[in-house]
Write a protein that holds these residues in place. Structure first.
Motif, PDB file in Angstrom:
ATOM      1  N   ARG A 271       0.853  -1.190   0.000  1.00 25.59           N
ATOM      2  CA  ARG A 271       0.000   0.000   0.000  1.00 25.59           C
ATOM      3  C   ARG A 271       0.892   1.245   0.000  1.00 25.59           C
ATOM      4  NH1 ARG A 271      -5.058   0.868   0.927  1.00 25.59           N
ATOM      5  NH2 ARG A 271      -5.463  -1.083   2.045  1.00 25.59           N
ATOM      6  N   PRO A 272       0.861   2.035  -1.056  1.00 22.40           N
ATOM      7  CA  PRO A 272       1.673   3.252  -1.099  1.00 22.40           C
ATOM      8  C   PRO A 272       1.163   4.310  -0.128  1.00 22.40           C
ATOM      9  CG  PRO A 272       1.003   2.548  -3.305  1.00 22.40           C
ATOM     10  CD  PRO A 272       0.178   1.779  -2.330  1.00 22.40           C
ATOM     11  N   PHE A 273       2.090   5.083   0.432  1.00 19.64           N
ATOM     12  CA  PHE A 273       1.783   6.265   1.237  1.00 19.64           C
ATOM     13  C   PHE A 273       2.096   7.556   0.476  1.00 19.64           C
ATOM     14  CE2 PHE A 273       2.709   3.806   5.354  1.00 19.64           C
ATOM     15  CZ  PHE A 273       1.363   3.530   5.542  1.00 19.64           C
ATOM     16  N   VAL A 274       3.212   7.529  -0.265  1.00 16.69           N
ATOM     17  CA  VAL A 274       3.669   8.711  -0.997  1.00 16.69           C
ATOM     18  C   VAL A 274       4.015   8.276  -2.415  1.00 16.69           C
ATOM     19  CG1 VAL A 274       5.366  10.573  -1.151  1.00 16.69           C
ATOM     20  CG2 VAL A 274       4.598   9.777   1.097  1.00 16.69           C
ATOM     21  N   VAL A 275       3.458   8.976  -3.393  1.00 15.52           N
ATOM     22  CA  VAL A 275       3.701   8.656  -4.801  1.00 15.52           C
ATOM     23  C   VAL A 275       4.075   9.940  -5.529  1.00 15.52           C
ATOM     24  CG1 VAL A 275       2.138   6.679  -4.790  1.00 15.52           C
ATOM     25  CG2 VAL A 275       1.258   8.945  -5.386  1.00 15.52           C
ATOM     26  N   GLN A 276       4.503   9.782  -6.774  1.00 14.67           N
ATOM     27  CA  GLN A 276       4.907  10.961  -7.547  1.00 14.67           C
ATOM     28  C   GLN A 276       4.769  10.686  -9.030  1.00 14.67           C
ATOM     29  OE1 GLN A 276       9.034  12.178  -7.083  1.00 14.67           O
ATOM     30  NE2 GLN A 276       8.461  14.320  -7.300  1.00 14.67           N
ATOM     31  N   ARG A 277       4.083  11.570  -9.736  1.00 18.92           N
ATOM     32  CA  ARG A 277       4.041  11.526 -11.189  1.00 18.92           C
ATOM     33  C   ARG A 277       5.228  12.303 -11.743  1.00 18.92           C
ATOM     34  NH1 ARG A 277      -1.754  13.461 -13.310  1.00 18.92           N
ATOM     35  NH2 ARG A 277      -0.808  12.826 -15.291  1.00 18.92           N
ATOM     36  N   ALA A 278       5.587  12.015 -12.974  1.00 20.87           N
ATOM     37  CA  ALA A 278       6.704  12.718 -13.611  1.00 20.87           C
ATOM     38  C   ALA A 278       6.447  14.212 -13.643  1.00 20.87           C
ATOM     39  CB  ALA A 278       6.904  12.186 -15.027  1.00 20.87           C
ATOM     40  N   GLY A 279       7.416  14.982 -13.163  1.00 20.21           N
ATOM     41  CA  GLY A 279       7.311  16.428 -13.188  1.00 20.21           C
ATOM     42  C   GLY A 279       6.398  17.016 -12.139  1.00 20.21           C
ATOM     43  N   ARG A 280       5.877  16.204 -11.225  1.00 19.96           N
ATOM     44  CA  ARG A 280       4.963  16.678 -10.184  1.00 19.96           C
ATOM     45  C   ARG A 280       5.598  16.534  -8.808  1.00 19.96           C
ATOM     46  NH1 ARG A 280      -0.329  16.490 -12.345  1.00 19.96           N
ATOM     47  NH2 ARG A 280      -0.144  16.648 -14.619  1.00 19.96           N
ATOM     48  N   SER A 281       4.945  17.128  -7.824  1.00 21.75           N
ATOM     49  CA  SER A 281       5.394  17.014  -6.445  1.00 21.75           C
ATOM     50  C   SER A 281       4.965  15.675  -5.859  1.00 21.75           C
ATOM     51  CB  SER A 281       4.812  18.156  -5.599  1.00 21.75           C
ATOM     52  OG  SER A 281       5.229  19.409  -6.094  1.00 21.75           O
ATOM     53  N   ARG A 282       5.570  15.328  -4.742  1.00 23.28           N
ATOM     54  CA  ARG A 282       5.143  14.141  -3.996  1.00 23.28           C
ATOM     55  C   ARG A 282       3.707  14.342  -3.519  1.00 23.28           C
ATOM     56  NH1 ARG A 282       9.930  11.773  -1.051  1.00 23.28           N
ATOM     57  NH2 ARG A 282       8.546  11.554   0.735  1.00 23.28           N
ATOM     58  N   MET A 283       2.951  13.261  -3.466  1.00 19.21           N
ATOM     59  CA  MET A 283       1.550  13.373  -3.047  1.00 19.21           C
ATOM     60  C   MET A 283       1.062  12.065  -2.452  1.00 19.21           C
ATOM     61  SD  MET A 283      -0.298  13.350  -6.817  1.00 19.21           S
ATOM     62  CE  MET A 283       0.862  14.519  -7.517  1.00 19.21           C
ATOM     63  N   HIS A 284      -0.088  12.124  -1.767  1.00 15.14           N
ATOM     64  CA  HIS A 284      -0.748  10.925  -1.257  1.00 15.14           C
ATOM     65  C   HIS A 284      -1.421  10.221  -2.437  1.00 15.14           C
ATOM     66  CE1 HIS A 284      -3.789   8.472   0.864  1.00 15.14           C
ATOM     67  NE2 HIS A 284      -2.913   8.498   1.874  1.00 15.14           N
ATOM     68  N   PRO A 285      -1.530   8.894  -2.398  1.00 19.55           N
ATOM     69  CA  PRO A 285      -2.175   8.183  -3.514  1.00 19.55           C
ATOM     70  C   PRO A 285      -3.577   8.672  -3.841  1.00 19.55           C
ATOM     71  CG  PRO A 285      -1.001   6.628  -2.140  1.00 19.55           C
ATOM     72  CD  PRO A 285      -0.925   7.945  -1.440  1.00 19.55           C
ATOM     73  N   ASP A 286      -4.379   9.044  -2.822  1.00 19.83           N
ATOM     74  CA  ASP A 286      -5.733   9.513  -3.104  1.00 19.83           C
ATOM     75  C   ASP A 286      -5.707  10.784  -3.945  1.00 19.83           C
ATOM     76  OD1 ASP A 286      -6.761   7.385  -1.733  1.00 19.83           O
ATOM     77  OD2 ASP A 286      -7.254   8.514   0.082  1.00 19.83           O
ATOM     78  N   GLU A 287      -4.735  11.664  -3.699  1.00 21.59           N
ATOM     79  CA  GLU A 287      -4.589  12.873  -4.507  1.00 21.59           C
ATOM     80  C   GLU A 287      -4.199  12.521  -5.935  1.00 21.59           C
ATOM     81  OE1 GLU A 287      -1.985  17.044  -4.548  1.00 21.59           O
ATOM     82  OE2 GLU A 287      -1.748  15.602  -2.900  1.00 21.59           O
ATOM     83  N   LEU A 288      -3.304  11.553  -6.091  1.00 24.50           N
ATOM     84  CA  LEU A 288      -2.933  11.093  -7.430  1.00 24.50           C
ATOM     85  C   LEU A 288      -4.147  10.575  -8.173  1.00 24.50           C
ATOM     86  CD1 LEU A 288      -0.802  10.005  -9.586  1.00 24.50           C
ATOM     87  CD2 LEU A 288      -0.918   7.862  -8.301  1.00 24.50           C
ATOM     88  N   LEU A 289      -4.955   9.740  -7.501  1.00 24.26           N
ATOM     89  CA  LEU A 289      -6.068   9.069  -8.173  1.00 24.26           C
ATOM     90  C   LEU A 289      -7.168  10.034  -8.589  1.00 24.26           C
ATOM     91  CD1 LEU A 289      -6.281   5.871  -5.940  1.00 24.26           C
ATOM     92  CD2 LEU A 289      -5.256   6.085  -8.208  1.00 24.26           C
ATOM     93  N   ARG A 290      -7.277  11.176  -7.902  1.00 20.93           N
ATOM     94  CA  ARG A 290      -8.290  12.165  -8.309  1.00 20.93           C
ATOM     95  C   ARG A 290      -7.971  12.762  -9.672  1.00 20.93           C
ATOM     96  NH1 ARG A 290      -8.388  13.446  -2.667  1.00 20.93           N
ATOM     97  NH2 ARG A 290      -6.817  15.090  -2.933  1.00 20.93           N
ATOM     98  N   GLY A 291      -6.685  12.904  -9.961  1.00 25.56           N
ATOM     99  CA  GLY A 291      -6.318  13.499 -11.245  1.00 25.56           C
ATOM    100  C   GLY A 291      -5.836  12.495 -12.273  1.00 25.56           C
ATOM    101  N   PHE A 292      -5.577  11.268 -11.833  1.00 28.92           N
ATOM    102  CA  PHE A 292      -5.032  10.247 -12.729  1.00 28.92           C
ATOM    103  C   PHE A 292      -5.590   8.892 -12.269  1.00 28.92           C
ATOM    104  CE2 PHE A 292      -1.586   7.350 -14.177  1.00 28.92           C
ATOM    105  CZ  PHE A 292      -1.541   7.725 -15.516  1.00 28.92           C
ATOM    106  N   PRO A 293      -6.837   8.577 -12.654  1.00 29.42           N
ATOM    107  CA  PRO A 293      -7.504   7.382 -12.139  1.00 29.42           C
ATOM    108  C   PRO A 293      -6.759   6.090 -12.501  1.00 29.42           C
ATOM    109  CG  PRO A 293      -9.078   8.848 -13.192  1.00 29.42           C
ATOM    110  CD  PRO A 293      -7.721   9.363 -13.541  1.00 29.42           C
ATOM    111  N   ILE A 294      -6.559   5.259 -11.500  1.00 27.39           N
ATOM    112  CA  ILE A 294      -6.061   3.890 -11.698  1.00 27.39           C
ATOM    113  C   ILE A 294      -7.078   3.001 -10.996  1.00 27.39           C
ATOM    114  CG2 ILE A 294      -4.154   2.269 -11.376  1.00 27.39           C
ATOM    115  CD1 ILE A 294      -2.271   4.641 -11.099  1.00 27.39           C
ATOM    116  N   PRO A 295      -8.043   2.461 -11.717  1.00 28.99           N
ATOM    117  CA  PRO A 295      -9.193   1.821 -11.077  1.00 28.99           C
ATOM    118  C   PRO A 295      -8.864   0.496 -10.410  1.00 28.99           C
ATOM    119  CG  PRO A 295      -9.272   1.515 -13.442  1.00 28.99           C
ATOM    120  CD  PRO A 295      -8.127   2.446 -13.184  1.00 28.99           C
ATOM    121  N   LYS A 296      -9.652   0.181  -9.405  1.00 30.84           N
ATOM    122  CA  LYS A 296      -9.584  -1.138  -8.798  1.00 30.84           C
ATOM    123  C   LYS A 296      -9.768  -2.193  -9.880  1.00 30.84           C
ATOM    124  CE  LYS A 296     -11.977  -4.032  -5.389  1.00 30.84           C
ATOM    125  NZ  LYS A 296     -13.067  -4.067  -4.386  1.00 30.84           N
TER     126      LYS A 296
END
Length: 308
Positions: A271-296
């Motif tokens: 279970r990730p706690f901190v993730v990062q997209r290319a060129g973006r800041s570190r973020m929580h996975p829920d914040e990532l998923l709001r802008g970049f959906p990775i569905p169950k």
């Protein structure tokens, strides 16, 4: 004491500071040449170069120390001792023998375990429970010289970044202790047993492999945080995992198991706690998923890429 310091990354800076704070004369600081970095690929000085310049210490950045000219320049410094910490260049015999008291190395492992270029990452990847700092009198081998002083710490779930910072401070204290009373720490040959080599990290090793036990995947995440960052790929974009934990779970390795980016592994899940997209800041996975959906139910293939 007149000392030449030789180091390059952030890890080495506290050792340089220790020499200055203790009142030693730092005749020069040797560091790797500036390398292209960042989006603009402008040459970026090393952390040691920046710190040495701030301390008004002469900085030398040769690409090699093998030429007669560079060796003569080094000898002309007339140093009592050279202190080396993650410098990044091989020291030829002429350099090793130039200072009156030789060269000592601040190494980020408990030698002879993890000789070589990447001791911190290798200790984490191997699941070692502890590591430490070794002060070593240098010879021509790869971290083979006799031990002067070592200091053990627990790894205890730290990332490579956290462990590097802690070991850098520990190296500073060890160096100060040794230089205050060097006769209290006579050199001792390294043990024959327990020898391992810490090969340089290849960026390909940071690609997450979900066919492994989640405990192994979690060690990958810690070993490559903050750089280069352990990653998987989804819809053509790399996502870095910078902090994560092992949790119960099952399913095909690489399957996204819930709405919060839990990922199934061969055994258990991550279970990730901190993730990062290319060129973006570190973020929580829920914040990532709001802008970049990775569905169950999305299936990441075993080596991180989207399955078919």
């Amino acid at each position: 004491m007149r000392i030449v310091f030789m180091g390059s990354p952030d890890f080495a800076v506290p050792s340089l500071d220790a020499l200055v704070e203790a009142g030693h004369e730092v005749a020069a600081a040797y560091s790797q040449p500036p390398r292209p970095a960042g989006r603009g690929k402008a040459p970026r000085p090393t952390a040691v170069q920046l710190r040495a310049e701030a301390l008004d210490i002469e900085v030398r950045s040769p690409s090699s120390l093998r030429s007669d000219e560079e060796q003569a320049r080094f000898r002309a410094l007339d140093a009592d001792l050279a202190v080396v910490a993650a410098y990044g260049l091989i020291l030829p015999r002429a350099i090793l023998e130039a200072p009156k008291a030789g060269c000592i190395n601040v190494h980020a492992s408990l030698l002879p375990r993890w000789r070589g270029a990447a001791p911190i990452q290798r200790a984490i990847l191997a699941g070692d429970k502890h590591t430490g700092i070794t002060l070593m009198r240098m010879d021509e081998g790869l971290d083979t010289g006799p031990i002067l002083l070592n200091w053990l710490i627990e790894i205890d779930g730290k990332t490579a970044g956290e462990l590097t910072e802690e070991l850098a401070d520990l190296g500073r204290f060890a160096l100060l202790r040794y230089l205050a009373k060097p006769l209290d720490y006579p050199p001792k040959p390294q043990p024959e047993e327990g020898l391992t080599y810490a090969a340089k990290i290849d960026k390909s090793e940071a690609q997450l492999d979900f066919t492994q036990d989640a405990r192994v995947v979690e060690r990958q995440v810690r070993a490559f945080s903050p750089t280069p960052g352990a990653w998987f790929e989804f819809m053509g974009e790399r996502i870095k995992l910078l902090e994560a934990e092992v949790v119960p779970g099952s399913g095909p390795p690489g399957m996204v198991a819930d709405d919060h980016l839990k990922i199934a592994c061969d055994e258990r899940a991550i279970r990730p706690f901190v993730v990062q997209r290319a060129g973006r800041s570190r973020m929580h996975p829920d914040e990532l998923l709001r802008g970049f959906p990775i569905p169950k139910g999305a299936q990441l293939n075993p080596r991180g890429r989207l399955g078919q």
